[in-house]
Write an enzyme that holds these catalytic residues in place. Sequence first.
Site: not given
Ligand SMILES: [Mg+2]
Length: 177
Positions: A10-12, A55-56, A104
């Site tokens: 995941d990113r954030d 997710n963006q 997601k």
């Molecule tokens: Mg995250």
Amino acid sequence: MYKNWTLFLDRDGVINDEIPDSYVLSWDMFRFSNGVLEALPLLAQHFGRIVMVTNQRCIGRGLLTVNELETIHQKMLDQVAQHGGRIDKIYFCPDVDNSSPCRKPQSGMAMAAKHDFPDIDFTRSVMVGNTLSDMEFGKQLGMTTVFIPSTKPQLAFPHPLMDARFNDLWLFSQAIQ
Ligand SMILES: [Mg+2]
């Protein structure tokens, strides 16, 4: 242990500090979380493939364009590479609707990765994320899940959706050395 496994990140809240109630809308809002740039080269030694699934929703909400997101991601990848790490491909879901097949916990981004890299075996994959939605995404596909409590420290472990819990990506990278 994880040689020839795939790492889904995941990113954030995992790679960069999540901005409470907001989004990373420019590179100057992007802050690598502590230890991430040092962890990624270690993880690259263990995992045959490293992909990001993020997710963006800010794109669907019209706050960021795909081009602007890609600019942020290119700068992120440049920094990762300068530190000796790698992320092989980034998948993002721009959709607002929770039921979107790419968002997601739905598995669309994993399927896109499998399409691009047919050798990915979900049962030999680890999903690292900071939400239960990330954990559900991984579990549905038979992945091993690793929870990072950066934004949800109240979520207790053990938990049926979590196989492991580390305070940050650096500690995860140390645990598998
Ligand atoms: Mg995250």
